[in-house]
Design a protein around this motif. Structure first.
Motif, PDB file in Angstrom:
ATOM      1  N   GLY A  58       0.834  -1.199   0.000  1.00  0.00           N
ATOM      2  CA  GLY A  58       0.000   0.000   0.000  1.00  0.00           C
ATOM      3  C   GLY A  58       0.868   1.248   0.000  1.00  0.00           C
ATOM      4  O   GLY A  58       0.629   2.190   0.746  1.00  0.00           O
ATOM      5  N   CYS A  59       1.870   1.267  -0.859  1.00  0.00           N
ATOM      6  CA  CYS A  59       2.886   2.334  -0.854  1.00  0.00           C
ATOM      7  C   CYS A  59       2.384   3.675  -1.368  1.00  0.00           C
ATOM      8  O   CYS A  59       3.051   4.689  -1.191  1.00  0.00           O
ATOM      9  N   GLY A  60       1.222   3.690  -2.022  1.00  0.00           N
ATOM     10  CA  GLY A  60       0.706   4.954  -2.534  1.00  0.00           C
ATOM     11  C   GLY A  60       1.674   5.603  -3.505  1.00  0.00           C
ATOM     12  O   GLY A  60       2.186   4.966  -4.412  1.00  0.00           O
ATOM     13  N   VAL A  78       4.291  -1.749  -3.442  1.00  0.00           N
ATOM     14  CA  VAL A  78       3.137  -2.254  -4.187  1.00  0.00           C
ATOM     15  C   VAL A  78       1.889  -1.477  -3.768  1.00  0.00           C
ATOM     16  O   VAL A  78       1.735  -1.110  -2.605  1.00  0.00           O
ATOM     17  N   ASP A  79       1.041  -1.222  -4.741  1.00  0.00           N
ATOM     18  CA  ASP A  79      -0.230  -0.562  -4.483  1.00  0.00           C
ATOM     19  C   ASP A  79      -1.198  -1.012  -5.564  1.00  0.00           C
ATOM     20  O   ASP A  79      -0.796  -1.257  -6.700  1.00  0.00           O
ATOM     21  N   ARG A  96      17.007   2.200  -6.198  1.00  0.00           N
ATOM     22  CA  ARG A  96      16.830   1.397  -4.986  1.00  0.00           C
ATOM     23  C   ARG A  96      15.372   1.092  -4.694  1.00  0.00           C
ATOM     24  O   ARG A  96      15.058   0.467  -3.689  1.00  0.00           O
ATOM     25  N   ILE A  97      14.472   1.556  -5.575  1.00  0.00           N
ATOM     26  CA  ILE A  97      13.041   1.325  -5.356  1.00  0.00           C
ATOM     27  C   ILE A  97      12.429   0.781  -6.638  1.00  0.00           C
ATOM     28  O   ILE A  97      12.650   1.325  -7.718  1.00  0.00           O
ATOM     29  N   ALA A  98      11.660  -0.289  -6.500  1.00  0.00           N
ATOM     30  CA  ALA A  98      10.882  -0.839  -7.613  1.00  0.00           C
ATOM     31  C   ALA A  98       9.418  -0.750  -7.215  1.00  0.00           C
ATOM     32  O   ALA A  98       9.051  -1.079  -6.082  1.00  0.00           O
ATOM     33  N   TYR A  99       8.582  -0.292  -8.133  1.00  0.00           N
ATOM     34  CA  TYR A  99       7.149  -0.168  -7.865  1.00  0.00           C
ATOM     35  C   TYR A  99       6.367  -1.135  -8.735  1.00  0.00           C
ATOM     36  O   TYR A  99       6.703  -1.353  -9.897  1.00  0.00           O
ATOM     37  N   HIS A 100       5.309  -1.710  -8.153  1.00  0.00           N
ATOM     38  CA  HIS A 100       4.448  -2.647  -8.870  1.00  0.00           C
ATOM     39  C   HIS A 100       2.994  -2.326  -8.554  1.00  0.00           C
ATOM     40  O   HIS A 100       2.629  -2.180  -7.389  1.00  0.00           O
ATOM     41  N   CYS A 101       2.188  -2.243  -9.602  1.00  0.00           N
ATOM     42  CA  CYS A 101       0.752  -2.086  -9.410  1.00  0.00           C
ATOM     43  C   CYS A 101       0.167  -3.484  -9.264  1.00  0.00           C
ATOM     44  O   CYS A 101       0.110  -4.258 -10.223  1.00  0.00           O
ATOM     45  N   MET A 102      -0.210  -3.810  -8.050  1.00  0.00           N
ATOM     46  CA  MET A 102      -0.757  -5.145  -7.796  1.00  0.00           C
ATOM     47  C   MET A 102      -1.510  -5.162  -6.474  1.00  0.00           C
ATOM     48  O   MET A 102      -1.299  -4.325  -5.614  1.00  0.00           O
ATOM     49  N   GLU A 105      -2.930  -9.493  -2.475  1.00  0.00           N
ATOM     50  CA  GLU A 105      -3.240 -10.920  -2.568  1.00  0.00           C
ATOM     51  C   GLU A 105      -2.390 -11.612  -3.627  1.00  0.00           C
ATOM     52  O   GLU A 105      -2.404 -12.835  -3.736  1.00  0.00           O
ATOM     53  N   GLU A 106      -1.635 -10.834  -4.412  1.00  0.00           N
ATOM     54  CA  GLU A 106      -0.824 -11.379  -5.505  1.00  0.00           C
ATOM     55  C   GLU A 106       0.679 -11.297  -5.229  1.00  0.00           C
ATOM     56  O   GLU A 106       1.482 -11.382  -6.149  1.00  0.00           O
ATOM     57  N   LEU A 107       1.062 -11.136  -3.987  1.00  0.00           N
ATOM     58  CA  LEU A 107       2.473 -10.930  -3.657  1.00  0.00           C
ATOM     59  C   LEU A 107       3.381 -12.059  -4.135  1.00  0.00           C
ATOM     60  O   LEU A 107       4.558 -11.824  -4.414  1.00  0.00           O
TER      61      LEU A 107
END
Length: 161
Positions: A58-60, A78-79, A96-102, A105-107
């Motif tokens: 829930g990183c927003g 992830v958010d 140093r940061i990777a973002y994923h839209c997910m 429940e899909e971790l």
């Protein structure tokens, strides 16, 4: 309102048994203030060490991911909201940061394990029984999870009222 850390700690009700892999910071719904949010954020940041791998559920827009990366963490945010992830990516990641839209429940799709999993102010939105397996699979042996939340019903359901 509170100017002494002991009072803040008591008011925020940090629930962290010694050697517990899960730290819960409970902020009552009626008591969310800038001071308490700052305290809870610092509680999490104090757990960050250089080189630690962190998953932010829930990183927003990634503001807290950036703070953790500045402390030397390697962060995955992830958010579920695509617009939030897009804004986070535009802010920059310094590699140093990777973002994923997910969905949380899909971790398992990340196929990664983390030293620390953080969830700030959104854990109550998760379908916890469905997300639980992926959360457990994503936490390295000996890793820790820190949950900061203020949803009273969640704490009641968790038996921590």
């Amino acid at each position: 309102m509170y100017n002494h850390e002991d009072q803040l700690l008591e008011y925020a009700m940090v629930s962290s048994p010694i050697n517990s892999p899960v730290h819960l910071v409970r902020i009552p719904d009626s008591g969310v203030t800038e001071l308490l949010v700052t305290f809870a954020d610092q509680f999490v940041l104090d757990k960050i060490q250089k080189g630690v791998s962190v998953l932010d559920i829930g990183c927003g827009r990634g503001y807290f991911c950036k703070k953790m990366a500045e402390k030397g963490a390697i962060v995955t945010g992830v958010d579920i909201v695509a617009e939030e992830i897009e804004a986070a990516q535009k802010m920059g990641a310094d590699g140093r940061i990777a973002y994923h839209c997910m969905n949380a429940e899909e971790l398992e799709k990340l196929q990664a394990q983390f030293d620390l999993i953080v969830s700030r102010y959104c854990y109550h939105h998760l379908d916890i029984p469905k997300a639980q397996h992926g959360i457990k699979a994503s936490l390295k042996p000996g890793g820790r999870m820190v949950v900061v939340d203020c949803y009273e019903e969640f704490w009641s359901q968790a038996g921590r009222r």
